[in-house]
Design a protein around this motif. Sequence first.
Motif, short mmCIF file in Angstrom:
data_model
loop_
_atom_site.label_atom_id
_atom_site.label_comp_id
_atom_site.label_asym_id
_atom_site.label_seq_id
_atom_site.Cartn_x
_atom_site.Cartn_y
_atom_site.Cartn_z
N ARG A 123 0.84 -1.20 0.00
CA ARG A 123 0.00 0.00 0.00
C ARG A 123 0.87 1.25 0.00
NH1 ARG A 123 -1.61 3.72 3.29
NH2 ARG A 123 -0.62 2.79 5.11
N ILE A 124 1.93 1.24 0.83
CA ILE A 124 2.83 2.39 0.89
C ILE A 124 3.54 2.58 -0.46
CG2 ILE A 124 4.97 3.23 1.94
CD1 ILE A 124 3.95 2.01 4.60
N THR A 125 3.96 1.43 -1.04
CA THR A 125 4.63 1.49 -2.34
C THR A 125 3.67 2.04 -3.40
OG1 THR A 125 5.97 -0.41 -1.72
CG2 THR A 125 5.89 0.12 -4.05
N GLU A 126 2.44 1.56 -3.38
CA GLU A 126 1.42 2.03 -4.33
C GLU A 126 1.18 3.53 -4.15
OE1 GLU A 126 -1.39 1.73 -7.38
OE2 GLU A 126 -0.06 0.17 -6.64
N THR A 127 1.08 3.96 -2.89
CA THR A 127 0.87 5.38 -2.62
C THR A 127 2.07 6.19 -3.11
OG1 THR A 127 -0.43 4.81 -0.67
CG2 THR A 127 0.39 7.04 -0.78
N ALA A 128 3.26 5.66 -2.86
CA ALA A 128 4.47 6.36 -3.31
C ALA A 128 4.50 6.45 -4.83
CB ALA A 128 5.71 5.65 -2.79
N HIS A 129 4.12 5.36 -5.53
CA HIS A 129 4.08 5.38 -6.99
C HIS A 129 3.07 6.41 -7.49
CE1 HIS A 129 6.89 2.23 -7.93
NE2 HIS A 129 6.26 1.34 -7.17
N ARG A 130 1.91 6.43 -6.83
CA ARG A 130 0.90 7.42 -7.25
C ARG A 130 1.41 8.84 -7.04
NH1 ARG A 130 -3.86 4.91 -4.03
NH2 ARG A 130 -4.10 2.97 -5.13
N GLN A 131 2.04 9.04 -5.88
CA GLN A 131 2.56 10.37 -5.58
C GLN A 131 3.66 10.76 -6.57
OE1 GLN A 131 3.98 10.72 -1.60
NE2 GLN A 131 4.13 12.93 -1.67
N ILE A 132 4.52 9.78 -6.86
CA ILE A 132 5.59 10.05 -7.83
C ILE A 132 4.99 10.36 -9.20
CG2 ILE A 132 7.48 8.96 -9.12
CD1 ILE A 132 8.20 7.51 -6.49
N GLU A 133 3.98 9.59 -9.59
CA GLU A 133 3.32 9.83 -10.89
C GLU A 133 2.66 11.19 -10.92
OE1 GLU A 133 2.32 9.30 -14.75
OE2 GLU A 133 3.62 7.98 -13.58
N ALA A 134 2.00 11.55 -9.78
CA ALA A 134 1.35 12.87 -9.72
C ALA A 134 2.40 13.97 -9.81
CB ALA A 134 0.55 12.99 -8.44
N GLU A 135 3.51 13.80 -9.09
CA GLU A 135 4.58 14.80 -9.15
C GLU A 135 5.19 14.86 -10.54
OE1 GLU A 135 7.34 14.00 -5.98
OE2 GLU A 135 5.85 14.48 -4.44
N ARG A 136 5.32 13.71 -11.18
CA ARG A 136 5.85 13.69 -12.55
C ARG A 136 4.92 14.42 -13.50
NH1 ARG A 136 5.84 11.45 -17.25
NH2 ARG A 136 4.39 9.76 -17.13
N GLN A 137 3.60 14.15 -13.34
CA GLN A 137 2.62 14.84 -14.19
C GLN A 137 2.68 16.36 -13.95
OE1 GLN A 137 0.72 13.79 -16.66
NE2 GLN A 137 1.46 11.69 -16.43
N SER A 138 2.79 16.70 -12.65
CA SER A 138 2.88 18.12 -12.31
C SER A 138 4.15 18.72 -12.91
CB SER A 138 2.88 18.27 -10.80
OG SER A 138 3.14 19.59 -10.42
N ALA A 139 5.25 17.97 -12.82
CA ALA A 139 6.51 18.45 -13.40
C ALA A 139 6.40 18.57 -14.91
CB ALA A 139 7.65 17.52 -13.02
N VAL A 140 5.73 17.61 -15.55
CA VAL A 140 5.55 17.66 -17.01
C VAL A 140 4.74 18.89 -17.38
CG1 VAL A 140 4.39 16.51 -18.94
CG2 VAL A 140 5.88 15.21 -17.44
N VAL A 141 3.65 19.12 -16.63
CA VAL A 141 2.80 20.28 -16.93
C VAL A 141 3.60 21.56 -16.72
CG1 VAL A 141 0.78 21.57 -16.13
CG2 VAL A 141 0.64 19.12 -16.49
N SER A 142 4.31 21.62 -15.61
CA SER A 142 5.11 22.81 -15.33
C SER A 142 6.19 22.98 -16.37
CB SER A 142 5.72 22.65 -13.93
OG SER A 142 6.60 23.70 -13.68
N LEU A 143 6.83 21.87 -16.72
CA LEU A 143 7.88 21.92 -17.73
C LEU A 143 7.31 22.35 -19.08
CD1 LEU A 143 10.89 21.42 -18.11
CD2 LEU A 143 10.35 19.07 -18.68
N ARG A 144 6.14 21.82 -19.42
CA ARG A 144 5.49 22.19 -20.68
C ARG A 144 5.22 23.70 -20.71
NH1 ARG A 144 2.29 19.20 -24.59
NH2 ARG A 144 2.86 17.04 -24.29
N THR A 145 4.74 24.17 -19.59
CA THR A 145 4.42 25.60 -19.53
C THR A 145 5.69 26.42 -19.70
OG1 THR A 145 2.64 25.10 -18.01
CG2 THR A 145 3.33 27.39 -18.14
N GLU A 146 6.73 26.05 -19.00
CA GLU A 146 7.98 26.80 -19.09
C GLU A 146 8.62 26.64 -20.47
OE1 GLU A 146 10.81 26.37 -15.90
OE2 GLU A 146 9.19 26.12 -14.47
N VAL A 147 8.63 25.38 -20.94
CA VAL A 147 9.20 25.14 -22.27
C VAL A 147 8.37 25.89 -23.31
CG1 VAL A 147 9.57 23.37 -24.04
CG2 VAL A 147 10.32 22.99 -21.71
#
Length: 192
Positions: A123-147
């Motif tokens: 469960r912790i691993t799953e939560t961590a994966h979700r959080q990492i995926e959410a942060e990655r998506q956020s980083a992609v969106v932020s990166l897209r905006t900046e790029v």
Amino acid sequence: MAALPGAAAVLAADEEPAGIQLFLPAGYDLLWSAVILVVIAAVFYKLVLPRMNAVLDERASLIEGGIEKAAAAQKQADEALAKQQELLAEARAEAAQVREEARAEGTAIVKELRAKANEEAERITETAHRQIEAERQSAVVSLRTEVGSLATELASKIVGESLEDSARQSRVVDRFLDELEASQAVASTKEA
């Protein structure tokens, strides 16, 4: 009277026993001794002997009763000892069974705790994966905006015209990112 005592002395001197007669009593002494012995034996036989026999019989019965009581007590002690040993054996068997049950219970508890720990870890691993995926998506969106803003700025400098229009800016950014992803896909297929 003086003659009499002297005569008795003479008579006594004449009848004095000699030799073996010194050791044997006179006949009348034997007779009276036998009569007294018979009387004493009869009294002993009639009075003393029955009382002695009664006392001895009573003592014998007491001793026999004591022996019987001792035998009964010994039998009871043996039975109690056997029962105690049986109870002790049962208690040992029960203790062994309780130990085995406790071991089995302990093993089951350990397995259950391991399963819960594994579930919690998953469960912790799953939560961590979700959080990492959410942060990655956020980083992609932020990166897209900046790029996108950097690409728009760069494109407006290269083209020489202003790309301030948001629709135009969005198309340019999307096209740039698509080309970038396509070039990365081609590069990764060549490496593989």
